[in-house]
Design an enzyme around this catalytic site. Structure first.
Site, PDB file in Angstrom:
ATOM      1  N   ARG A 263       0.836  -1.212   0.000  1.00  0.00           N
ATOM      2  CA  ARG A 263       0.000   0.000   0.000  1.00  0.00           C
ATOM      3  C   ARG A 263       0.866   1.256   0.000  1.00  0.00           C
ATOM      4  O   ARG A 263       0.557   2.249  -0.654  1.00  0.00           O
ATOM      5  CB  ARG A 263      -0.920  -0.021   1.220  1.00  0.00           C
TER       6      ARG A 263
ATOM      7  N   HIS B   6       0.723   4.317  -2.632  1.00  0.00           N
ATOM      8  CA  HIS B   6       0.486   5.697  -2.192  1.00  0.00           C
ATOM      9  C   HIS B   6       1.659   6.608  -2.534  1.00  0.00           C
ATOM     10  O   HIS B   6       1.479   7.819  -2.687  1.00  0.00           O
ATOM     11  CB  HIS B   6       0.198   5.722  -0.690  1.00  0.00           C
TER      12      HIS B   6
ATOM     13  N   GLU C  29       3.166  13.983   3.285  1.00  0.00           N
ATOM     14  CA  GLU C  29       2.167  13.017   2.827  1.00  0.00           C
ATOM     15  C   GLU C  29       1.818  11.984   3.894  1.00  0.00           C
ATOM     16  O   GLU C  29       0.657  11.606   4.064  1.00  0.00           O
ATOM     17  CB  GLU C  29       2.680  12.279   1.584  1.00  0.00           C
TER      18      GLU C  29
ATOM     19  N   ASN D 213      -3.245   8.598   5.045  1.00  0.00           N
ATOM     20  CA  ASN D 213      -2.093   7.733   5.314  1.00  0.00           C
ATOM     21  C   ASN D 213      -1.838   7.447   6.787  1.00  0.00           C
ATOM     22  O   ASN D 213      -1.187   6.453   7.125  1.00  0.00           O
ATOM     23  CB  ASN D 213      -0.833   8.358   4.712  1.00  0.00           C
TER      24      ASN D 213
ATOM     25  N   HIS E 167      -6.154  -5.561  -2.124  1.00  0.00           N
ATOM     26  CA  HIS E 167      -6.991  -5.636  -0.920  1.00  0.00           C
ATOM     27  C   HIS E 167      -7.216  -7.069  -0.459  1.00  0.00           C
ATOM     28  O   HIS E 167      -7.928  -7.305   0.507  1.00  0.00           O
ATOM     29  CB  HIS E 167      -8.343  -4.951  -1.168  1.00  0.00           C
TER      30      HIS E 167
ATOM     31  N   ASP F 253      -9.880  -9.012   3.636  1.00  0.00           N
ATOM     32  CA  ASP F 253     -10.281 -10.289   3.054  1.00  0.00           C
ATOM     33  C   ASP F 253     -10.426 -11.270   4.220  1.00  0.00           C
ATOM     34  O   ASP F 253      -9.436 -11.864   4.662  1.00  0.00           O
ATOM     35  CB  ASP F 253      -9.216 -10.773   2.070  1.00  0.00           C
TER      36      ASP F 253
ATOM     37  N   ASP G 102      -3.948 -14.095  -2.671  1.00  0.00           N
ATOM     38  CA  ASP G 102      -4.685 -14.972  -3.575  1.00  0.00           C
ATOM     39  C   ASP G 102      -5.816 -14.181  -4.219  1.00  0.00           C
ATOM     40  O   ASP G 102      -5.875 -12.958  -4.109  1.00  0.00           O
ATOM     41  CB  ASP G 102      -5.211 -16.200  -2.830  1.00  0.00           C
TER      42      ASP G 102
END
Length: 327
Positions: A62, A66, A88, A94, A193, A247, A255
């Protein structure tokens, strides 16, 4: 030729060199001669960190996303805020959700001791993201390198460039198109994700007071919605300690179950479930759900492409000695 002719020729040659430099490409094995252990050192630090907390793999992937979407892949997300500038990393987008900065710091410290001033923070992050994918079940891939580090990091740029979890499919398509990605690549990169966790504040709008006619988002599976309400009680969505896996079936394994969840109306964010609202993106969701190998391959390709966004090369930028501070 004469002095004037030589001057004109010299100017043309200089222009040509600058033009070629501006079109230069990142290179495979960029550090083979200058710092041959660069990728090995980064991988060792990632392995060490993930062995203690596998969730850090999602954090590094991630973080790379970003970084690249805000000003290009030039390590600006790693820069600390100062009294005169909020960087940032301290944007609400963030902070506190990005994590894994200490892994980049550790790798950088070892690299500075091994080959001082050679390996950029931007390349370290690109290597670390690739290793995080590979170590959690995704496919490894070659990372072309040669990025240099930027000197500017502005909180305001995060809001202009990073897609929030509330985006619908049209907004996502435009956001990714702005960075040169197709709808298929957008759906593929959303598959990140499949790893990691989310704070309740990123999706609580789907659970409570969703609309005048429905308290809960009707595109969310009711059983899953009730489970999320147990994990994220109403009125406590801003509690930073409350997190849920993005998930729920395989939160630490790279996966294709992210897509299987969407088919079951179990996409955590609006930006996840909205992929089924468009016939084209829905077809990619179904393909990725049933053809995990295809998804892994396409994800690796999309990550390499993302690593080319807005890179600084040649004499642009710098090689930061400390990833948190501009030289």
């Amino acid at each position: 030729m004469g002095l004037r002719g030589e001057t004109i020729l010299s100017g043309l040659l200089m222009f040509l060199c600058l033009s070629l430099q501006s079109q230069a490409q990142l290179q495979k094995g960029f550090y083979n001669d200058t710092c041959p252990l660069a990728e090995t050192i980064v991988r060792e630090e990632v392995v060490k960190a993930i062995s203690k907390d596998v969730g850090l793999a999602a954090g590094l992937i991630r973080m790379f996303f970003h970084d690249c979407f805000v000003g290009g892949c030039e390590g600006s997300v790693l820069i600390d805020s100062t009294p005169s500038n909020t960087a940032e990393k301290d944007s609400p987008i963030n902070n506190p959700s990005l994590r894994g900065f200490e892994i980049i710091d550790s790798a950088k410290a070892r690299l500075e001791a091994t080959c001082k001033g050679v390996v950029s923070c931007a390349d370290i992050l690109a290597f670390a993201a690739r290793d995080s994918v590979a170590l959690t079940g995704g496919f490894g891939y070659i990372v072309p390198a040669g990025r240099r580090d930027g000197r500017v990091s502005l909180l305001s740029e995060t809001f202009k460039n990073l897609p929030p979890p509330s985006f619908n499919v049209s907004q996502l398509t435009q956001n990714f198109a702005n960075k040169g990605f197709s709808q298929e690549e957008m759906v593929t990169l959303s598959g990140a994700h499949t790893l990691g966790r989310s704070h309740c504040s990123s999706f609580s709008n789907r659970l409570y007071n969703f609309s005048a006619t429905s308290a809960t988002d009707p595109s969310l599976d009711p059983t899953y919605a009730e489970q999320l309400k147990q994990q994220c009680p109403n009125g406590r969505s801003t509690n930073a300690s409350l997190v849920v896996p993005m998930d729920p079936s395989t939160p630490n394994f790279f996966d294709s179950s992210y897509y299987s969840n969407i088919l079951k109306k179990r996409g955590l964010f609006t930006s996840d479930q909205t992929l089924m609202s468009n016939s084209t993106t829905a077809s990619y969701v179904r393909r990725n759900a049933f053809l995990g190998i295809v998804f892994r391959n396409k994800f690796a390709e999309a990550m390499v492409k993302m690593g080319n966004i807005g890179v600084l090369m040649g004499t642009d930028g710098e090689i930061r000695l400390n990833c948190r501070v501009v030289n």
